[in-house]
Design a protein around this motif. Structure first.
Motif, mmCIF file in Angstrom:
data_model
loop_
_atom_site.group_PDB
_atom_site.id
_atom_site.type_symbol
_atom_site.label_atom_id
_atom_site.label_comp_id
_atom_site.label_asym_id
_atom_site.label_seq_id
_atom_site.Cartn_x
_atom_site.Cartn_y
_atom_site.Cartn_z
ATOM 1 N N THR A 35 18.528 -46.049 -11.200
ATOM 2 C CA THR A 35 18.820 -47.414 -11.659
ATOM 3 C C THR A 35 17.568 -48.070 -12.241
ATOM 4 O O THR A 35 17.666 -49.145 -12.826
ATOM 5 N N PRO A 39 17.772 -46.419 -20.275
ATOM 6 C CA PRO A 39 18.823 -45.587 -20.875
ATOM 7 C C PRO A 39 18.246 -44.504 -21.802
ATOM 8 O O PRO A 39 18.741 -43.374 -21.796
ATOM 9 N N LEU A 42 16.950 -41.699 -19.636
ATOM 10 C CA LEU A 42 18.065 -40.905 -19.116
ATOM 11 C C LEU A 42 18.568 -39.950 -20.195
ATOM 12 O O LEU A 42 18.827 -38.771 -19.924
ATOM 13 N N ARG A 43 18.691 -40.449 -21.421
ATOM 14 C CA ARG A 43 19.142 -39.623 -22.538
ATOM 15 C C ARG A 43 18.150 -38.492 -22.792
ATOM 16 O O ARG A 43 18.537 -37.345 -22.993
ATOM 17 N N GLY A 49 23.785 -39.004 -23.320
ATOM 18 C CA GLY A 49 24.084 -40.219 -22.565
ATOM 19 C C GLY A 49 24.773 -39.836 -21.275
ATOM 20 O O GLY A 49 25.959 -39.533 -21.268
ATOM 21 N N VAL A 50 24.048 -39.840 -20.205
ATOM 22 C CA VAL A 50 24.573 -39.331 -18.949
ATOM 23 C C VAL A 50 24.565 -40.403 -17.884
ATOM 24 O O VAL A 50 23.562 -41.064 -17.655
ATOM 25 N N LYS A 51 25.707 -40.550 -17.258
ATOM 26 C CA LYS A 51 25.765 -41.323 -16.027
ATOM 27 C C LYS A 51 25.435 -40.321 -14.932
ATOM 28 O O LYS A 51 25.983 -39.211 -14.907
ATOM 29 N N VAL A 52 24.522 -40.665 -14.066
ATOM 30 C CA VAL A 52 24.091 -39.723 -13.043
ATOM 31 C C VAL A 52 25.154 -39.680 -11.952
ATOM 32 O O VAL A 52 25.288 -40.597 -11.152
ATOM 33 N N SER A 53 25.923 -38.623 -11.955
ATOM 34 C CA SER A 53 27.056 -38.461 -11.041
ATOM 35 C C SER A 53 26.609 -37.970 -9.669
ATOM 36 O O SER A 53 25.490 -37.471 -9.492
ATOM 37 N N ARG A 56 25.631 -34.377 -9.874
ATOM 38 C CA ARG A 56 24.281 -34.165 -10.401
ATOM 39 C C ARG A 56 23.238 -34.454 -9.320
ATOM 40 O O ARG A 56 22.259 -33.737 -9.171
#
Length: 175
Positions: A35, A39, A42-43, A49-53, A56
């Motif tokens: 957080t 962005p 992260l990319r 473009g990844v939301k950290v699941s 992961r």
């Protein structure tokens, strides 16, 4: 061979932090860390473009693959400030791929430099011959840092938006 103890590193700016291998109980800390990553970073880290699941995070804190090493860089107060992965090829493990991500508020302190240096030494102790990273061409800060550390930069096959940076560990320049 490498040890699993914490290593205290000091950057050129005098900032100190500890590096250790990630553990399953680090999952929530790792989720909170992401957080505080831009962005764009992260990319760059995940090449998209990844939301950290949750999946992961699990893969970054638990690995069934003996050739994957996940590291955490922690400020002396315990705050997670950077993460790194070294993923090695199949035995006899001569090649590794590196990925690093640093909190936005801890950039320009030398953390990424020292963490990459630590990973390179770790890779040497494992007997790897080369380490490399796939970088987005826009990530000029990372590419320049890697060049300064003796990495060479080449076009990435079949994708003009990426470059491959590689360092031969057998003829490592002095740091």
């Amino acid at each position: 061979m490498t040890t699993e103890r914490n290593n205290t590193l000091t950057t050129r700016t005098g900032f100190q932090f500890e590096v250790r291998r990630a553990r399953p109980e680090d999952e929530l800390t790792l989720a909170e860390f992401f957080t505080h990553v831009t962005p764009a970073d992260l990319r760059f880290r995940f090449l998209g473009g990844v939301k950290v699941s949750h999946e992961r995070l699990v893969s970054m804190t638990r690995s069934d693959d003996a050739g994957i090493y996940n590291f955490l860089a922690l400020a002396m107060d315990g705050m997670l400030i950077a993460v790194a992965t070294l993923a090695c090829d199949e035995p006899p493990r001569r090649h590794g791929e590196v990925a690093i991500c640093t909190r936005a508020d801890h950039k320009h302190l030398g953390v990424s430099w020292e963490l990459l240096s630590h990973i390179a030494k770790y890779a040497e102790e494992l007997g790897l011959h080369t380490i490399e990273s796939i970088e987005n061409r826009e990530n000029q800060a990372a590419i320049e840092l890697e060049r300064e550390m003796g990495f060479t930069v080449a076009a990435y096959p079949d994708d003009p938006t990426l470059v491959l940076v590689r360092r031969d560990l057998r003829s490592r320049p002095a740091e």
